[in-house]
Write a protein that holds these residues in place. Sequence first.
Motif, PDB file in Angstrom:
ATOM      1  N   HIS A   1     217.190  50.058  29.502  1.00 29.70           N
ATOM      2  CA  HIS A   1     216.192  50.591  30.431  1.00 29.70           C
ATOM      3  C   HIS A   1     214.913  50.972  29.687  1.00 29.70           C
ATOM      4  O   HIS A   1     213.807  50.602  30.078  1.00 29.70           O
ATOM      5  CB  HIS A   1     216.792  51.807  31.138  1.00 29.70           C
ATOM      6  CG  HIS A   1     216.024  52.253  32.340  1.00 29.70           C
ATOM      7  ND1 HIS A   1     216.624  52.732  33.484  1.00 29.70           N
ATOM      8  CD2 HIS A   1     214.700  52.309  32.584  1.00 29.70           C
ATOM      9  CE1 HIS A   1     215.696  53.052  34.378  1.00 29.70           C
ATOM     10  NE2 HIS A   1     214.524  52.811  33.850  1.00 29.70           N
ATOM     11  N   ALA A   2     215.077  51.685  28.599  1.00 30.78           N
ATOM     12  CA  ALA A   2     213.916  52.099  27.799  1.00 30.78           C
ATOM     13  C   ALA A   2     213.164  50.886  27.270  1.00 30.78           C
ATOM     14  O   ALA A   2     211.921  50.849  27.302  1.00 30.78           O
ATOM     15  CB  ALA A   2     214.372  52.993  26.646  1.00 30.78           C
ATOM     16  N   LEU A   3     213.882  49.888  26.797  1.00 29.47           N
ATOM     17  CA  LEU A   3     213.237  48.695  26.253  1.00 29.47           C
ATOM     18  C   LEU A   3     212.494  47.940  27.347  1.00 29.47           C
ATOM     19  O   LEU A   3     211.396  47.422  27.125  1.00 29.47           O
ATOM     20  CB  LEU A   3     214.279  47.787  25.596  1.00 29.47           C
ATOM     21  CG  LEU A   3     214.951  48.377  24.357  1.00 29.47           C
ATOM     22  CD1 LEU A   3     216.114  47.502  23.908  1.00 29.47           C
ATOM     23  CD2 LEU A   3     213.943  48.559  23.232  1.00 29.47           C
ATOM     24  N   ALA A   4     213.080  47.892  28.535  1.00 28.73           N
ATOM     25  CA  ALA A   4     212.428  47.224  29.660  1.00 28.73           C
ATOM     26  C   ALA A   4     211.101  47.917  29.975  1.00 28.73           C
ATOM     27  O   ALA A   4     210.055  47.266  30.084  1.00 28.73           O
ATOM     28  CB  ALA A   4     213.341  47.233  30.880  1.00 28.73           C
ATOM     29  N   ASP A   5     211.152  49.236  30.093  1.00 33.57           N
ATOM     30  CA  ASP A   5     209.922  50.003  30.357  1.00 33.57           C
ATOM     31  C   ASP A   5     208.876  49.713  29.291  1.00 33.57           C
ATOM     32  O   ASP A   5     207.715  49.426  29.593  1.00 33.57           O
ATOM     33  CB  ASP A   5     210.221  51.512  30.342  1.00 33.57           C
ATOM     34  CG  ASP A   5     210.922  51.969  31.599  1.00 33.57           C
ATOM     35  OD1 ASP A   5     210.887  51.228  32.603  1.00 33.57           O
ATOM     36  OD2 ASP A   5     211.511  53.064  31.580  1.00 33.57           O
ATOM     37  N   TYR A   6     209.304  49.800  28.055  1.00 39.57           N
ATOM     38  CA  TYR A   6     208.394  49.641  26.940  1.00 39.57           C
ATOM     39  C   TYR A   6     207.729  48.269  26.943  1.00 39.57           C
ATOM     40  O   TYR A   6     206.505  48.148  26.812  1.00 39.57           O
ATOM     41  CB  TYR A   6     209.146  49.857  25.626  1.00 39.57           C
ATOM     42  CG  TYR A   6     208.313  49.575  24.417  1.00 39.57           C
ATOM     43  CD1 TYR A   6     207.333  50.472  24.006  1.00 39.57           C
ATOM     44  CD2 TYR A   6     208.487  48.413  23.688  1.00 39.57           C
ATOM     45  CE1 TYR A   6     206.545  50.206  22.897  1.00 39.57           C
ATOM     46  CE2 TYR A   6     207.716  48.141  22.583  1.00 39.57           C
ATOM     47  CZ  TYR A   6     206.743  49.035  22.193  1.00 39.57           C
ATOM     48  OH  TYR A   6     205.969  48.759  21.104  1.00 39.57           O
ATOM     49  N   LEU A   7     208.532  47.223  27.112  1.00 38.87           N
ATOM     50  CA  LEU A   7     207.983  45.870  27.061  1.00 38.87           C
ATOM     51  C   LEU A   7     207.108  45.559  28.268  1.00 38.87           C
ATOM     52  O   LEU A   7     206.160  44.773  28.173  1.00 38.87           O
ATOM     53  CB  LEU A   7     209.105  44.843  26.941  1.00 38.87           C
ATOM     54  CG  LEU A   7     209.710  44.715  25.538  1.00 38.87           C
ATOM     55  CD1 LEU A   7     210.904  43.777  25.557  1.00 38.87           C
ATOM     56  CD2 LEU A   7     208.650  44.206  24.553  1.00 38.87           C
ATOM     57  N   ARG A   8     207.404  46.177  29.418  1.00 39.10           N
ATOM     58  CA  ARG A   8     206.543  45.998  30.571  1.00 39.10           C
ATOM     59  C   ARG A   8     205.172  46.605  30.298  1.00 39.10           C
ATOM     60  O   ARG A   8     204.140  46.025  30.636  1.00 39.10           O
ATOM     61  CB  ARG A   8     207.152  46.671  31.815  1.00 39.10           C
ATOM     62  CG  ARG A   8     208.433  46.045  32.286  1.00 39.10           C
ATOM     63  CD  ARG A   8     208.175  44.731  32.986  1.00 39.10           C
ATOM     64  NE  ARG A   8     207.701  44.923  34.344  1.00 39.10           N
ATOM     65  CZ  ARG A   8     207.673  43.971  35.259  1.00 39.10           C
ATOM     66  NH1 ARG A   8     208.090  42.745  34.947  1.00 39.10           N
ATOM     67  NH2 ARG A   8     207.236  44.212  36.468  1.00 39.10           N
ATOM     68  N   ALA A   9     205.184  47.776  29.673  1.00 35.24           N
ATOM     69  CA  ALA A   9     203.934  48.493  29.432  1.00 35.24           C
ATOM     70  C   ALA A   9     203.146  47.885  28.280  1.00 35.24           C
ATOM     71  O   ALA A   9     201.987  47.507  28.426  1.00 35.24           O
ATOM     72  CB  ALA A   9     204.220  49.960  29.145  1.00 35.24           C
ATOM     73  N   GLU A  10     203.796  47.752  27.133  1.00 36.09           N
ATOM     74  CA  GLU A  10     203.109  47.312  25.926  1.00 36.09           C
ATOM     75  C   GLU A  10     202.783  45.830  25.923  1.00 36.09           C
ATOM     76  O   GLU A  10     201.885  45.384  25.236  1.00 36.09           O
ATOM     77  CB  GLU A  10     203.958  47.636  24.699  1.00 36.09           C
ATOM     78  CG  GLU A  10     203.719  49.007  24.113  1.00 36.09           C
ATOM     79  CD  GLU A  10     202.373  49.082  23.382  1.00 36.09           C
ATOM     80  OE1 GLU A  10     202.000  48.107  22.723  1.00 36.09           O
ATOM     81  OE2 GLU A  10     201.715  50.131  23.486  1.00 36.09           O
ATOM     82  N   GLY A  11     203.556  45.060  26.668  1.00 34.44           N
ATOM     83  CA  GLY A  11     203.306  43.619  26.674  1.00 34.44           C
ATOM     84  C   GLY A  11     203.575  43.014  25.320  1.00 34.44           C
ATOM     85  O   GLY A  11     204.708  42.726  24.983  1.00 34.44           O
ATOM     86  N   GLY A  12     202.538  42.796  24.545  1.00 34.17           N
ATOM     87  CA  GLY A  12     202.710  42.185  23.241  1.00 34.17           C
ATOM     88  C   GLY A  12     202.844  40.681  23.331  1.00 34.17           C
ATOM     89  O   GLY A  12     203.203  40.009  22.375  1.00 34.17           O
ATOM     90  N   GLY A  13     202.571  40.141  24.493  1.00 35.85           N
ATOM     91  CA  GLY A  13     202.631  38.688  24.646  1.00 35.85           C
ATOM     92  C   GLY A  13     203.888  38.218  25.347  1.00 35.85           C
ATOM     93  O   GLY A  13     204.212  37.036  25.311  1.00 35.85           O
ATOM     94  N   PHE A  14     204.597  39.152  25.985  1.00 34.22           N
ATOM     95  CA  PHE A  14     205.847  38.773  26.638  1.00 34.22           C
ATOM     96  C   PHE A  14     205.870  39.180  28.096  1.00 34.22           C
ATOM     97  O   PHE A  14     205.148  40.076  28.523  1.00 34.22           O
ATOM     98  CB  PHE A  14     207.028  39.398  25.896  1.00 34.22           C
ATOM     99  CG  PHE A  14     207.057  39.013  24.465  1.00 34.22           C
ATOM    100  CD1 PHE A  14     207.503  37.758  24.094  1.00 34.22           C
ATOM    101  CD2 PHE A  14     206.595  39.874  23.483  1.00 34.22           C
ATOM    102  CE1 PHE A  14     207.491  37.374  22.770  1.00 34.22           C
ATOM    103  CE2 PHE A  14     206.578  39.497  22.147  1.00 34.22           C
ATOM    104  CZ  PHE A  14     207.036  38.240  21.803  1.00 34.22           C
ATOM    105  N   ARG A  15     206.724  38.513  28.826  1.00 34.51           N
ATOM    106  CA  ARG A  15     206.934  38.822  30.224  1.00 34.51           C
ATOM    107  C   ARG A  15     208.410  39.147  30.392  1.00 34.51           C
ATOM    108  O   ARG A  15     209.266  38.302  30.127  1.00 34.51           O
ATOM    109  CB  ARG A  15     206.554  37.608  31.072  1.00 34.51           C
ATOM    110  CG  ARG A  15     206.722  37.762  32.570  1.00 34.51           C
ATOM    111  CD  ARG A  15     206.166  36.539  33.303  1.00 34.51           C
ATOM    112  NE  ARG A  15     206.859  35.306  32.922  1.00 34.51           N
ATOM    113  CZ  ARG A  15     207.994  34.884  33.490  1.00 34.51           C
ATOM    114  NH1 ARG A  15     208.552  35.591  34.456  1.00 34.51           N
ATOM    115  NH2 ARG A  15     208.559  33.765  33.096  1.00 34.51           N
ATOM    116  N   VAL A  16     208.715  40.379  30.776  1.00 35.28           N
ATOM    117  CA  VAL A  16     210.110  40.726  31.036  1.00 35.28           C
ATOM    118  C   VAL A  16     210.505  40.021  32.329  1.00 35.28           C
ATOM    119  O   VAL A  16     210.062  40.388  33.416  1.00 35.28           O
ATOM    120  CB  VAL A  16     210.307  42.245  31.175  1.00 35.28           C
ATOM    121  CG1 VAL A  16     211.767  42.547  31.485  1.00 35.28           C
ATOM    122  CG2 VAL A  16     209.872  42.947  29.899  1.00 35.28           C
ATOM    123  N   ALA A  17     211.300  38.969  32.189  1.00 34.99           N
ATOM    124  CA  ALA A  17     211.542  38.078  33.327  1.00 34.99           C
ATOM    125  C   ALA A  17     212.737  38.513  34.148  1.00 34.99           C
ATOM    126  O   ALA A  17     212.776  38.301  35.357  1.00 34.99           O
ATOM    127  CB  ALA A  17     211.756  36.648  32.832  1.00 34.99           C
TER     128      ALA A  17
END
Lengths: 232, 232
Positions: A118-134
């Motif tokens: 859950h935390a990683l999902a939130d983080y990657l949605r916010a920070e992006g970094g060139g990725f799309r949480v699919a």
Amino acid sequence: MSGPAGEVPAAQPVAGLEAAGVPTVRPVPPATVGRLPGYLRALTELSVLGVRTTSSERLAALAGVGSAQLRRDLSWLGSHGVRGVGYDVRRLRGRVADALGVESDLAVVIVGIGRLGHALADYLRAEGGGFRVAALVDTDPGVVGSAVAGLAVEDDKDLEDVVRREGAVLAVLATPVQAAQRVCDRLVSAGVRGILAFTPARLAVPDGVTVRAADVAAELQILAFHTRGTPA
Amino acid sequence: MSGPAGEVPAAQPVAGLEAAGVPTVRPVPPATVGRLPGYLRALTELSVLGVRTTSSERLAALAGVGSAQLRRDLSWLGSHGVRGVGYDVRRLRGRVADALGVESDLAVVIVGIGRLGHALADYLRAEGGGFRVAALVDTDPGVVGSAVAGLAVEDDKDLEDVVRREGAVLAVLATPVQAAQRVCDRLVSAGVRGILAFTPARLAVPDGVTVRAADVAAELQILAFHTRGTPA
DNA sequence: AGTTGTGAATCGATTCACAGCC
DNA sequence: GGCTGTGAATCGATTCACAACT
């Protein structure tokens, strides 16, 4: 003493048809690949700040490396700085993102939506970094169907379908250790080529698939080593 | 292709008074330090399995390295294998744990008890790895005082006191980016010598303090690099 | 016979230092 | 004058292969 972490396992040897007059791209050394994300971040910062041009000296300071090393690293990308002037921030940022393969946001599937997932999902949605949480996937019927980071958690039994549907080549593995190898095998069979595993166990994968272990205990042990010797 | 992550910034140069007849310990190379946690885990597995003795070949396979590299690494610890026989699992495990400095469970303070901090607390309590989660700290009044992983979350304003009370030299930083540098400074001033930061920003620390960055976006970018080229 | 520990060789990564260009 | 790109030098890490030992 300080320093970021990051290392890259093996180089990608390129077929040596140099003799045939084909201008093959020389493989980027692993150590260099490990530093590219740092350069990308620094360049993004500069870009946001409105800086158009930078010297290797300044950029290197931002990324925490020596300027000679930065220039050597960039030379692997066939970079085009201008002597006497420096690098065009926007152009160089594009070049680095391109080398990493994050120009167009890559699809990432996260498996295991416990607190960590859950935390990683939130983080990657916010920070992006060139990725799309699919997509997010879990086994727990109490979690499946719930909304996390703006996505509905999907059922583990559909894992392969989800991976194929999204065309995901990257996955984050945040399941309990016991499930890790099984999930890993299924991800690979569905076409995933890179796995970031938050599991302490070593995962067996076929050639052509890369695993990077994010092992908190191991990181702390390495830190413990450095704090030895000066007991306060 | 596969491979765990982990690298170590710099070596600890030891005063060269070899000439005076003092048997100085040669510094363990950073690359070796980065592999020791893997050896420790493998040895613990063997120990749990009841195996008393192992060859470098077997241990290396478990840790995912070559046997020559394993022997070279262990030689830095002044290890005592027996030719023709192998290594005593228990003794060697002790030697490696000792080299890392995790013989007696070190106190670790976790700062930032959001979902990530909570997950890390649970994980470190369960997995151990040679550490004792000594305290959890957060700013949010809604979180302070609640029980997480069997501990009461303490108030951020008491951070320095908490660190000193527990004699913690290691900390895990799981706060939002904006707070990271401030918290880092306070941790260092209270005596922390090693910080594992789950923050994407580069942290400035004085000499003698080690920071390791656990940057999920950077790890994914490195994985993205390896999945380039073979668009599957 | 079996296995370690380690010199010597190899390979890769970093740093130096400067020629070449703006 | 200033800065990049890179050859050459240095430094570190990995692998080979074998002598030393049980």
